[in-house]
Design a protein around this motif. Sequence first.
Motif, PDB file in Angstrom:
ATOM      1  N   GLY A  73     -18.712  -4.262  13.641  1.00  0.00           N
ATOM      2  CA  GLY A  73     -20.121  -3.960  13.700  1.00  0.00           C
ATOM      3  C   GLY A  73     -20.801  -4.766  14.798  1.00  0.00           C
ATOM      4  N   ASN A  74     -22.010  -4.384  15.123  1.00  0.00           N
ATOM      5  CA  ASN A  74     -22.736  -5.058  16.207  1.00  0.00           C
ATOM      6  C   ASN A  74     -22.935  -6.541  15.932  1.00  0.00           C
ATOM      7  N   ALA A  75     -23.120  -6.903  14.710  1.00  0.00           N
ATOM      8  CA  ALA A  75     -23.321  -8.306  14.355  1.00  0.00           C
ATOM      9  C   ALA A  75     -22.010  -9.053  14.234  1.00  0.00           C
ATOM     10  N   LYS A  76     -20.908  -8.354  14.379  1.00  0.00           N
ATOM     11  CA  LYS A  76     -19.559  -8.932  14.367  1.00  0.00           C
ATOM     12  C   LYS A  76     -19.191  -9.540  13.024  1.00  0.00           C
ATOM     13  N   ASN A  77     -20.044  -9.452  12.018  1.00  0.00           N
ATOM     14  CA  ASN A  77     -19.693  -9.950  10.691  1.00  0.00           C
ATOM     15  C   ASN A  77     -19.105  -8.862   9.807  1.00  0.00           C
ATOM     16  N   THR A  78     -18.952  -7.709  10.355  1.00  0.00           N
ATOM     17  CA  THR A  78     -18.345  -6.614   9.614  1.00  0.00           C
ATOM     18  C   THR A  78     -17.237  -5.997  10.448  1.00  0.00           C
ATOM     19  N   GLN A  79     -16.289  -5.428   9.765  1.00  0.00           N
ATOM     20  CA  GLN A  79     -15.276  -4.666  10.453  1.00  0.00           C
ATOM     21  C   GLN A  79     -15.012  -3.404   9.645  1.00  0.00           C
ATOM     22  N   TYR A  80     -14.468  -2.425  10.333  1.00  0.00           N
ATOM     23  CA  TYR A  80     -14.242  -1.128   9.705  1.00  0.00           C
ATOM     24  C   TYR A  80     -12.824  -0.651  10.016  1.00  0.00           C
ATOM     25  N   LEU A  81     -12.343   0.177   9.125  1.00  0.00           N
ATOM     26  CA  LEU A  81     -11.084   0.868   9.382  1.00  0.00           C
ATOM     27  C   LEU A  81     -11.298   2.338   9.057  1.00  0.00           C
ATOM     28  N   GLN A  82     -11.370   3.140  10.094  1.00  0.00           N
ATOM     29  CA  GLN A  82     -11.494   4.574   9.919  1.00  0.00           C
ATOM     30  C   GLN A  82     -10.096   5.152   9.807  1.00  0.00           C
ATOM     31  N   MET A  83      -9.823   5.814   8.697  1.00  0.00           N
ATOM     32  CA  MET A  83      -8.488   6.368   8.468  1.00  0.00           C
ATOM     33  C   MET A  83      -8.594   7.883   8.365  1.00  0.00           C
ATOM     34  N   ASN A  84      -7.856   8.576   9.208  1.00  0.00           N
ATOM     35  CA  ASN A  84      -7.846  10.040   9.224  1.00  0.00           C
ATOM     36  C   ASN A  84      -6.441  10.556   8.940  1.00  0.00           C
ATOM     37  N   SER A  85      -6.369  11.831   8.649  1.00  0.00           N
ATOM     38  CA  SER A  85      -5.072  12.476   8.392  1.00  0.00           C
ATOM     39  C   SER A  85      -4.234  11.657   7.416  1.00  0.00           C
ATOM     40  N   LEU A  86      -4.861  11.287   6.316  1.00  0.00           N
ATOM     41  CA  LEU A  86      -4.193  10.399   5.365  1.00  0.00           C
ATOM     42  C   LEU A  86      -2.977  11.058   4.741  1.00  0.00           C
ATOM     43  N   LYS A  87      -1.965  10.232   4.514  1.00  0.00           N
ATOM     44  CA  LYS A  87      -0.703  10.679   3.936  1.00  0.00           C
ATOM     45  C   LYS A  87      -0.502  10.014   2.573  1.00  0.00           C
ATOM     46  N   LEU A  88       0.404  10.568   1.796  1.00  0.00           N
ATOM     47  CA  LEU A  88       0.694   9.970   0.495  1.00  0.00           C
ATOM     48  C   LEU A  88       1.113   8.506   0.641  1.00  0.00           C
ATOM     49  N   GLU A  89       1.863   8.233   1.699  1.00  0.00           N
ATOM     50  CA  GLU A  89       2.365   6.873   1.891  1.00  0.00           C
ATOM     51  C   GLU A  89       1.299   5.878   2.332  1.00  0.00           C
ATOM     52  N   ASP A  90       0.090   6.347   2.541  1.00  0.00           N
ATOM     53  CA  ASP A  90      -1.020   5.434   2.837  1.00  0.00           C
ATOM     54  C   ASP A  90      -1.624   4.855   1.559  1.00  0.00           C
ATOM     55  N   THR A  91      -1.190   5.333   0.425  1.00  0.00           N
ATOM     56  CA  THR A  91      -1.685   4.803  -0.847  1.00  0.00           C
ATOM     57  C   THR A  91      -1.321   3.332  -0.984  1.00  0.00           C
ATOM     58  N   ALA A  92      -2.341   2.493  -1.167  1.00  0.00           N
ATOM     59  CA  ALA A  92      -2.123   1.050  -1.235  1.00  0.00           C
ATOM     60  C   ALA A  92      -3.449   0.362  -1.508  1.00  0.00           C
ATOM     61  N   VAL A  93      -3.352  -0.927  -1.787  1.00  0.00           N
ATOM     62  CA  VAL A  93      -4.541  -1.772  -1.782  1.00  0.00           C
ATOM     63  C   VAL A  93      -4.692  -2.304  -0.365  1.00  0.00           C
ATOM     64  N   TYR A  94      -5.868  -2.132   0.198  1.00  0.00           N
ATOM     65  CA  TYR A  94      -6.132  -2.544   1.575  1.00  0.00           C
ATOM     66  C   TYR A  94      -6.931  -3.837   1.572  1.00  0.00           C
ATOM     67  N   TYR A  95      -6.443  -4.787   2.357  1.00  0.00           N
ATOM     68  CA  TYR A  95      -7.049  -6.116   2.423  1.00  0.00           C
ATOM     69  C   TYR A  95      -7.623  -6.385   3.807  1.00  0.00           C
ATOM     70  N   CYS A  96      -8.776  -6.985   3.802  1.00  0.00           N
ATOM     71  CA  CYS A  96      -9.422  -7.462   5.015  1.00  0.00           C
ATOM     72  C   CYS A  96      -9.026  -8.924   5.205  1.00  0.00           C
ATOM     73  N   ALA A  97      -8.822  -9.326   6.460  1.00  0.00           N
ATOM     74  CA  ALA A  97      -8.448 -10.704   6.746  1.00  0.00           C
ATOM     75  C   ALA A  97      -9.155 -11.187   7.999  1.00  0.00           C
ATOM     76  N   ALA A  98      -9.332 -12.503   8.086  1.00  0.00           N
ATOM     77  CA  ALA A  98      -9.992 -13.086   9.249  1.00  0.00           C
ATOM     78  C   ALA A  98      -9.244 -14.336   9.689  1.00  0.00           C
ATOM     79  N   THR A  99      -9.284 -14.576  10.991  1.00  0.00           N
ATOM     80  CA  THR A  99      -8.590 -15.728  11.545  1.00  0.00           C
ATOM     81  C   THR A  99      -9.430 -16.407  12.610  1.00  0.00           C
TER      82      THR A  99
END
Length: 123
Positions: A73-99
Amino acid sequence: QVQLVESGGGLVQVGGSLRLSCEASGRTVSSYGMGWFRQAPGKKREFVAAITWAGSWTYYADSVKGRCTISRGNAKNTQYLQMNSLKLEDTAVYYCAATTGLVGDSEARYEYWGQGTQVTVSS
């Protein structure tokens, strides 16, 4: 301390799209690199995508390349993950991480983690 909170997960059909969000609080992460990882049932957590603090460089796992876009995001305190053409194997818990260091595909590079958001892809 940095707190990361993911949102945007849910149930979607094969071929559908979802946009995951991660909001940071507690300390500005505008100078932090950020990433997304995921963990499917019975499997180890794996890298999905990463982005530098300036958003100038992105890196994707081969399994999602061409289907996912990571952004900040513009304020850099947010991030996004746009996921398209999702597949069955994309099923999971998704985690955000920072370094505070260099981004990459290793979990060890990231000091801060969110609690995860569930993405379920159904047929």
